[in-house]
Enzyme design. Structure first.
Site, PDB file in Angstrom:
ATOM      1  CG  ASP A 118      -1.890   1.089   1.324  1.00  0.00           C
ATOM      2  OD1 ASP A 118      -1.676   2.120   0.660  1.00  0.00           O
ATOM      3  OD2 ASP A 118      -2.882   0.933   2.066  1.00  0.00           O
ATOM      4  CG  HIS A 119       3.254   3.984  -3.150  1.00  0.00           C
ATOM      5  ND1 HIS A 119       4.203   4.428  -2.257  1.00  0.00           N
ATOM      6  CD2 HIS A 119       3.822   4.105  -4.374  1.00  0.00           C
ATOM      7  CE1 HIS A 119       5.277   4.828  -2.909  1.00  0.00           C
ATOM      8  NE2 HIS A 119       5.078   4.639  -4.201  1.00  0.00           N
TER       9      HIS A 119
END
Ligand code: CAO
Length: 465
Positions: free
Chosen positions: A437-438
């Site tokens: 999850d950036h």
């Protein structure tokens, strides 16, 4: 059909308004009825909307008057000549009077065919407004086809719907424009994703109630629903319902995919020595009734990685502004079952050796395949592993299992030449695909985490096996 009724001011006619020539189309559904019995209508006001596979068309009344009787209902299927309504025509004075007296009705009037905002998905085939026809020019006899005074405009059968154009009738476009709603933002609930009045009002209510994006997956945007396609037009087909698990997991996967900004970091681990060790210990596992596969080493390496990189063992809270860091190490394992994908969770993997983990894995994956997992057994995971190594492949993009923030995809190991500085050597290389999850993890951390996993597998003896 003519009926002369002596009025105080005028002679009125009962006129049949019929579906005009609609080109090559036959048996077209009525998707909107825009008037009711008793309504006063002006010349060129739309009465109904028809829909072909790819286009919509409003049918206007050629004359002004009062709807005496409606002969169509929503979802009726009509063709050229079908009677839409019986209209009591009024003379010019009465028309003006009734139009003035029923101001809101003017909302229903047709607009020129040049309504092209937001891309024209629904083809507005209403003709340009003509000056109201004097009643006297309408022959008080037989039917009045829409084309008598409003030249027919055939549906555009070749019109295609670009992915992000709104699919709505001209009346709905007008309604949306009045409310300042951008139709491309609205999800249509009618057949084929067509936007109806309720969709626009729901959108406005949602906007007014302040719907906003949050970490919990309140995505804040609407996607157009898939279009209905009749595949049997192209060949034989058969309909097969999705399983219950597929329906449930499909919703989660979709939400996670569109709600989490995914990036996948790929790496390769040299597992030559680890494989030799695994094979050497295979018999020991067999004696206990299970297999020792690379997966348990990956679980141990993942635990080590989560300990070294705590942000990977975390979840965003509901506000999306805080990370909840976990001090336990529960690993979800994606299991392929005849009914679909499930992810049971192995608990406290930091406290178990590879044989315990292999035993638990065999037991819980069998339970998954038998459809006997309890909800508790699928909850509380920190990080997931999706191993397709038993099947094949060289890399893939696993979808993060929210609220986790990363997932490890594993493909099949194979012998690949590795350069040692002087020569190529055949080494057993295991492909790793880490999706993260950036919002929580940046690319450099992910690259380090993936490298760390590879390093642990390469130096497997350093792990607490
Ligand atoms: N490279 C090479 N061989 C591998 C391997 C890898 N990365 N991973 C497993 N193998 C081998 C195993 O050693 C085993 O070999 P043997 O039959 O010779 O003993 C064989 O492949 C089959 O392994 P397995 O799949 O039965 O066991 P596993 O522990 O690797 O996996 C489980 C268990 C439950 C995860 C797996 O059966 C499964 O369901 N995988 C699918 C997961 C999935 O669908 N993911 C996609 C999710 S996104 O849609």
């Amino acid at each position: 059909m003519v009926e002369y009724t002596k009025g105080s001011h005028a002679v009125t006619d009962r006129i049949e308004i019929v579906v005009p020539d609609i080109g090559d189309f036959d048996a077209v559904p009525v998707i909107e009825v825009l008037v009711e019995a008793g309504d006063s209508v002006t010349a060129e006001q739309s009465l109904i909307t028809l829909e072909s596979d790819k286009a919509t068309m409003e049918v206007p009344t050629p004359v002004a008057g009062v709807i005496n009787e409606l002969r169509v209902a929503l979802d009726d299927v009509v063709s050229e000549g079908h009677v839409i309504a019986i209209l009591v025509a009024a003379d010019e004075n009465e028309t003006e009077g009734s139009a003035a007296a029923s101001e809101p009705e003017t909302e229903k009037q047709s607009e020129p065919a040049s309504q092209t905002e937001g891309g024209v998905a629904a083809v507005d085939t209403s003709p340009a407004p003509a000056p109201p026809s004097p009643v006297g020019s309408v022959e008080p006899a037989s039917s009045v086809a829409g084309d008598r005074q409003s030249p027919p405009v055939p549906m555009d059968a070749d019109a295609t719907l670009p992915a992000k154009t709104a699919y709505a009738s001209p009346a709905i476009r007008r309604f949306a424009r009045e409310l300042g709603v951008e139709l491309t933002q609205v999800v249509g609930s009618a057949q084929g994703g067509r936007i109806v009045r309720e969709d626009v009002t729901r959108f406005v209510k949602s906007a007014l109630s302040g719907a906003k994006t949050s970490a919990a997956g309140d995505l804040g945007f609407d996607l157009p629903p898939p279009r209905k396609i009749n595949f049997s037009r192209y060949g034989e087909t058969e309909s097969q319902p999705l399983s219950r698990i597929q329906k449930i997991s499909g919703g989660h996967l979709h939400r996670n995919w569109i709600g989490i900004p995914h990036v996948t970091q790929n790496d390769l681990a040299d597992v030559t020595d680890m494989e030799a060790y695994r094979k050497a210990n295979g018999a020991k596992a067999q004696q206990q009734g299970f297999k020792l596969t690379p997966l348990v080493f990956l679980i141990k390496a993942s635990v080590a990685g989560l300990q070294e990189f705590p942000t990977f063992n975390a979840s965003l809270d509901e506000s999306g502004e805080n990370l909840v860091l976990k001090k336990y190490f529960h690993i979800g394992i994606a299991v392929d079952t005849p009914n679909g994908l499930v992810v049971p969770v192995l608990r406290d993997c930091d406290q178990k050796d590879i044989f315990q983990l292999a035993g638990e894995l065999a037991q819980i994956s069998q339970k998954a395949r038998d459809g006997e997992l309890t909800p508790t057994e699928m909850q509380g995971g920190c990080f997931s592993i999706s191993s397709l190594g038993g099947i094949g492949g060289t890399s893939f993009t696993p979808i993060i299992n929210a609220p986790e923030v990363a997932i490890l995809g594993v493909s099949r190991s194979s012998i690949r030449p590795q350069w040692d500085g002087e020569s190529f050597n055949p080494r057993m290389m295991l492909p790793l695909s880490l999706s993260y999850d950036h919002r929580v993890i940046d690319g450099a951390s992910a690259a380090r985490f993936a490298r760390y996993l590879a390093g642990r597998l390469e130096d497997f003896q350093s792990m607490d096996l």
